[in-house]
Design a protein around this motif. Sequence first.
Motif, short mmCIF file in Angstrom:
data_model
loop_
_atom_site.label_atom_id
_atom_site.label_comp_id
_atom_site.label_asym_id
_atom_site.label_seq_id
_atom_site.Cartn_x
_atom_site.Cartn_y
_atom_site.Cartn_z
N GLN A 1 0.85 -1.19 0.00
CA GLN A 1 0.00 0.00 0.00
C GLN A 1 0.89 1.24 0.00
O GLN A 1 2.00 1.22 0.52
N ASN A 2 0.36 2.31 -0.59
CA ASN A 2 1.10 3.57 -0.64
C ASN A 2 0.13 4.75 -0.50
O ASN A 2 0.04 5.61 -1.37
N PRO A 3 -0.62 4.78 0.61
CA PRO A 3 -1.61 5.86 0.76
C PRO A 3 -0.93 7.21 1.00
O PRO A 3 0.15 7.27 1.59
N ASP A 4 -1.57 8.27 0.52
CA ASP A 4 -1.01 9.62 0.69
C ASP A 4 -1.61 10.31 1.92
O ASP A 4 -1.12 11.34 2.35
N VAL A 5 -2.69 9.74 2.45
CA VAL A 5 -3.45 10.42 3.50
C VAL A 5 -3.71 9.49 4.69
O VAL A 5 -4.17 8.36 4.51
N LEU A 6 -3.42 10.01 5.89
CA LEU A 6 -3.90 9.38 7.12
C LEU A 6 -5.21 10.07 7.47
O LEU A 6 -5.25 11.29 7.63
N ALA B 1 5.78 7.47 9.70
CA ALA B 1 7.20 7.11 9.59
C ALA B 1 7.45 6.03 8.54
O ALA B 1 8.48 6.04 7.86
N VAL B 2 6.53 5.09 8.36
CA VAL B 2 6.77 3.98 7.43
C VAL B 2 6.08 4.23 6.09
O VAL B 2 6.72 4.16 5.04
N LEU B 3 4.79 4.55 6.13
CA LEU B 3 4.07 4.74 4.87
C LEU B 3 4.36 6.10 4.24
O LEU B 3 4.19 6.30 3.04
N GLY B 4 4.79 7.05 5.07
CA GLY B 4 5.17 8.36 4.54
C GLY B 4 4.01 9.17 4.00
O GLY B 4 4.13 9.81 2.95
N VAL B 5 2.88 9.14 4.70
CA VAL B 5 1.74 9.96 4.24
C VAL B 5 2.13 11.45 4.22
O VAL B 5 2.94 11.89 5.04
N SER B 6 1.57 12.20 3.29
CA SER B 6 1.88 13.64 3.20
C SER B 6 0.83 14.49 3.88
O SER B 6 1.07 15.66 4.17
N HIS B 7 -0.35 13.92 4.08
CA HIS B 7 -1.45 14.69 4.67
C HIS B 7 -2.13 13.88 5.77
O HIS B 7 -2.28 12.66 5.64
N ILE B 8 -2.53 14.60 6.82
CA ILE B 8 -3.32 13.97 7.89
C ILE B 8 -4.62 14.75 7.98
O ILE B 8 -4.61 15.97 8.20
N ILE B 9 -5.74 14.06 7.77
CA ILE B 9 -7.05 14.70 7.89
C ILE B 9 -7.71 14.18 9.18
O ILE B 9 -7.84 12.96 9.36
N ILE B 10 -8.07 15.10 10.06
CA ILE B 10 -8.79 14.73 11.28
C ILE B 10 -10.23 15.21 11.10
O ILE B 10 -10.48 16.41 11.03
#
Length: 218
Positions: free
Chosen positions: A30-35, A86-95
Amino acid sequence: MDRIVKGVLNFRQNVYPQHKDLFGTLATGQNPDVLFVTCSDSRIDPNLLTGSDPGDLFICRNAGNIIPPHSNETGGMTASIEYAVAVLGVSHIIICGHTDCGAIKGALDPDNLKGLPHVKEWLGHCRSAMEIVRERHTIPFDQGVPHELLNEAIEENVLQQVQHIRTHPAVAAKIATGKVQIHGWIYNIKTGGIRCCQQNDTLFSNFDDQYADIIEQL
Ligand SMILES: [Zn+2]
Protein backbone atom coordinates in the motif's frame (compact mmCIF):
# COMPACT_ATOMS: atom_id res chain seq x y z
CA MET A 1 -26.77 -9.94 8.98
CA ASP A 2 -28.63 -11.02 5.82
CA ARG A 3 -27.75 -7.75 4.12
CA ILE A 4 -24.08 -8.12 4.99
CA VAL A 5 -23.87 -11.69 3.66
CA LYS A 6 -25.67 -10.62 0.49
CA GLY A 7 -23.23 -7.73 0.19
CA VAL A 8 -20.22 -10.04 0.45
CA LEU A 9 -21.62 -12.28 -2.27
CA ASN A 10 -22.24 -9.24 -4.47
CA PHE A 11 -18.70 -7.99 -3.85
CA ARG A 12 -17.23 -11.35 -4.81
CA GLN A 13 -19.37 -11.82 -7.91
CA ASN A 14 -19.69 -8.27 -9.25
CA VAL A 15 -17.56 -5.61 -7.53
CA TYR A 16 -14.25 -7.45 -7.24
CA PRO A 17 -14.10 -8.49 -10.92
CA GLN A 18 -14.63 -4.84 -11.97
CA HIS A 19 -11.63 -3.71 -9.92
CA LYS A 20 -9.44 -6.75 -10.34
CA ASP A 21 -6.42 -4.79 -11.56
CA LEU A 22 -6.54 -2.39 -8.59
CA PHE A 23 -6.80 -5.22 -6.08
CA GLY A 24 -3.99 -7.05 -7.89
CA THR A 25 -1.72 -4.02 -7.42
CA LEU A 26 -2.77 -3.61 -3.78
CA ALA A 27 -2.17 -7.29 -3.01
CA THR A 28 1.52 -6.73 -2.44
CA GLY A 29 1.65 -3.29 -0.84
CA GLN A 30 0.00 0.00 0.00
CA ASN A 31 1.10 3.57 -0.64
CA PRO A 32 -1.61 5.86 0.76
CA ASP A 33 -1.01 9.62 0.69
CA VAL A 34 -3.45 10.42 3.50
CA LEU A 35 -3.90 9.38 7.12
CA PHE A 36 -7.62 9.87 7.76
CA VAL A 37 -8.67 10.01 11.43
CA THR A 38 -12.39 10.04 12.05
CA CYS A 39 -15.15 8.99 14.43
CA SER A 40 -16.43 5.40 14.56
CA ASP A 41 -19.91 6.75 13.81
CA SER A 42 -21.63 4.52 11.25
CA ARG A 43 -22.80 7.52 9.21
CA ILE A 44 -19.33 8.49 8.03
CA ASP A 45 -17.89 6.78 4.96
CA PRO A 46 -14.40 8.25 4.37
CA ASN A 47 -13.97 6.72 0.91
CA LEU A 48 -17.44 7.76 -0.24
CA LEU A 49 -17.14 11.37 0.91
CA THR A 50 -13.65 11.83 -0.55
CA GLY A 51 -14.29 9.87 -3.74
CA SER A 52 -11.30 7.69 -2.97
CA ASP A 53 -10.54 4.03 -3.56
CA PRO A 54 -9.07 1.17 -1.55
CA GLY A 55 -5.40 1.97 -1.00
CA ASP A 56 -5.87 5.76 -0.95
CA LEU A 57 -6.64 6.38 2.74
CA PHE A 58 -4.98 4.94 5.84
CA ILE A 59 -7.95 5.15 8.20
CA CYS A 60 -7.97 5.28 12.01
CA ARG A 61 -11.34 5.46 13.73
CA ASN A 62 -12.48 5.82 17.32
CA ALA A 63 -15.26 7.44 19.33
CA GLY A 64 -14.85 11.20 18.94
CA ASN A 65 -11.97 11.17 16.38
CA ILE A 66 -9.59 11.58 19.28
CA ILE A 67 -5.82 11.52 19.18
CA PRO A 68 -4.43 11.19 22.70
CA PRO A 69 -1.44 13.49 23.19
CA HIS A 70 1.85 11.62 22.91
CA SER A 71 3.09 9.82 26.01
CA ASN A 72 5.48 6.92 26.54
CA GLU A 73 2.52 4.56 26.90
CA THR A 74 1.63 2.72 23.72
CA GLY A 75 -1.93 2.73 22.40
CA GLY A 76 -3.52 1.74 19.12
CA MET A 77 -3.75 5.31 17.86
CA THR A 78 -0.12 6.07 18.74
CA ALA A 79 1.15 2.99 16.92
CA SER A 80 -1.03 3.57 13.85
CA ILE A 81 0.00 7.22 13.57
CA GLU A 82 3.67 6.33 13.90
CA TYR A 83 3.35 3.66 11.22
CA ALA A 84 1.39 5.89 8.81
CA VAL A 85 3.82 8.78 9.10
CA ALA A 86 7.20 7.11 9.59
CA VAL A 87 6.77 3.98 7.43
CA LEU A 88 4.07 4.74 4.87
CA GLY A 89 5.17 8.36 4.54
CA VAL A 90 1.74 9.96 4.24
CA SER A 91 1.88 13.64 3.20
CA HIS A 92 -1.45 14.69 4.67
CA ILE A 93 -3.32 13.97 7.89
CA ILE A 94 -7.05 14.70 7.89
CA ILE A 95 -8.79 14.73 11.28
CA CYS A 96 -12.50 14.58 10.51
CA GLY A 97 -15.17 15.29 13.11
CA HIS A 98 -18.85 15.39 12.29
CA THR A 99 -22.19 16.93 13.22
CA ASP A 100 -24.43 15.18 15.79
CA CYS A 101 -21.39 13.39 17.30
CA GLY A 102 -22.49 11.16 20.19
CA ALA A 103 -19.00 11.18 21.71
CA ILE A 104 -18.96 14.96 21.96
CA LYS A 105 -22.49 14.94 23.36
CA GLY A 106 -21.08 12.68 26.08
CA ALA A 107 -18.07 14.91 26.64
CA LEU A 108 -20.38 17.91 27.10
CA ASP A 109 -22.06 16.21 30.03
CA PRO A 110 -19.76 13.60 31.58
CA ASP A 111 -22.08 13.08 34.58
CA ASN A 112 -24.29 11.04 32.23
CA LEU A 113 -21.43 8.60 31.59
CA LYS A 114 -21.33 7.05 35.06
CA GLY A 115 -22.00 3.50 33.83
CA LEU A 116 -19.45 3.84 31.03
CA PRO A 117 -16.07 4.21 32.77
CA HIS A 118 -13.97 3.58 29.66
CA VAL A 119 -15.97 6.00 27.52
CA LYS A 120 -15.67 8.62 30.25
CA GLU A 121 -11.90 8.17 30.51
CA TRP A 122 -11.44 8.21 26.74
CA LEU A 123 -13.48 11.41 26.38
CA GLY A 124 -11.17 13.02 28.93
CA HIS A 125 -8.98 13.67 25.85
CA CYS A 126 -11.65 16.19 24.73
CA ARG A 127 -11.70 18.02 28.02
CA SER A 128 -9.67 21.06 26.98
CA ALA A 129 -12.06 21.61 24.08
CA MET A 130 -15.05 21.44 26.43
CA GLU A 131 -13.32 23.80 28.87
CA ILE A 132 -12.74 26.33 26.06
CA VAL A 133 -16.46 26.30 25.21
CA ARG A 134 -17.33 26.54 28.91
CA GLU A 135 -15.01 29.52 29.46
CA ARG A 136 -16.17 31.32 26.32
CA HIS A 137 -19.79 31.15 27.46
CA THR A 138 -19.06 31.55 31.20
CA ILE A 139 -20.71 28.26 32.14
CA PRO A 140 -20.10 27.39 35.83
CA PHE A 141 -17.88 24.34 36.46
CA ASP A 142 -20.69 22.42 38.15
CA GLN A 143 -23.07 22.71 35.18
CA GLY A 144 -23.14 20.70 31.96
CA VAL A 145 -22.50 22.50 28.67
CA PRO A 146 -25.87 23.11 26.90
CA HIS A 147 -26.47 21.10 23.76
CA GLU A 148 -26.99 24.30 21.72
CA LEU A 149 -23.21 24.53 21.88
CA LEU A 150 -22.68 21.07 20.40
CA ASN A 151 -21.45 22.29 17.01
CA GLU A 152 -19.00 24.68 18.64
CA ALA A 153 -17.74 21.84 20.89
CA ILE A 154 -17.33 19.56 17.85
CA GLU A 155 -15.18 22.22 16.14
CA GLU A 156 -13.10 22.87 19.26
CA ASN A 157 -12.53 19.14 19.62
CA VAL A 158 -11.10 18.87 16.11
CA LEU A 159 -8.88 21.91 16.75
CA GLN A 160 -7.66 20.25 19.92
CA GLN A 161 -6.94 16.92 18.22
CA VAL A 162 -4.99 18.79 15.52
CA GLN A 163 -2.78 20.07 18.34
CA HIS A 164 -2.53 16.64 19.99
CA ILE A 165 -1.25 14.92 16.86
CA ARG A 166 1.57 17.45 16.64
CA THR A 167 2.94 16.13 19.95
CA HIS A 168 3.65 12.73 18.37
CA PRO A 169 7.38 12.67 17.58
CA ALA A 170 7.07 11.20 14.08
CA VAL A 171 4.48 13.84 13.16
CA ALA A 172 6.43 16.69 14.78
CA ALA A 173 9.50 15.74 12.75
CA LYS A 174 7.59 15.71 9.45
CA ILE A 175 5.81 18.98 10.18
CA ALA A 176 9.09 20.67 11.07
CA THR A 177 10.53 19.63 7.71
CA GLY A 178 7.39 20.49 5.74
CA LYS A 179 6.69 16.89 4.75
CA VAL A 180 3.29 16.56 6.41
CA GLN A 181 0.32 18.89 6.45
CA ILE A 182 -2.55 18.59 8.92
CA HIS A 183 -6.17 19.33 8.02
CA GLY A 184 -9.12 19.58 10.42
CA TRP A 185 -12.52 18.82 8.92
CA ILE A 186 -16.11 18.81 10.13
CA TYR A 187 -18.41 16.70 8.00
CA ASN A 188 -22.05 17.76 8.09
CA ILE A 189 -24.12 14.58 7.91
CA LYS A 190 -27.32 16.39 6.92
CA THR A 191 -25.94 18.59 4.14
CA GLY A 192 -22.91 16.58 3.01
CA GLY A 193 -20.81 19.74 3.34
CA ILE A 194 -17.37 19.98 4.92
CA ARG A 195 -15.90 22.86 6.91
CA CYS A 196 -12.19 22.84 7.45
CA CYS A 197 -9.07 24.34 8.96
CA GLN A 198 -5.33 23.92 8.53
CA GLN A 199 -2.83 23.09 11.24
CA ASN A 200 -2.23 26.68 12.42
CA ASP A 201 -5.83 27.92 12.14
CA THR A 202 -8.10 28.62 15.09
CA LEU A 203 -11.27 28.99 13.00
CA PHE A 204 -13.00 26.87 10.39
CA SER A 205 -13.73 28.06 6.87
CA ASN A 206 -15.62 26.81 3.83
CA PHE A 207 -14.11 23.87 2.00
CA ASP A 208 -14.09 25.71 -1.34
CA ASP A 209 -12.24 28.70 0.18
CA GLN A 210 -9.71 26.55 2.00
CA TYR A 211 -8.87 24.51 -1.09
CA ALA A 212 -9.42 27.25 -3.72
CA ASP A 213 -5.91 26.73 -5.19
CA ILE A 214 -6.53 23.04 -5.78
CA ILE A 215 -10.09 23.57 -7.07
CA GLU A 216 -8.84 26.17 -9.59
CA GLN A 217 -6.50 23.65 -11.15
CA LEU A 218 -9.10 20.90 -11.55
ZN1 LIG B 1 -18.89 10.89 16.44
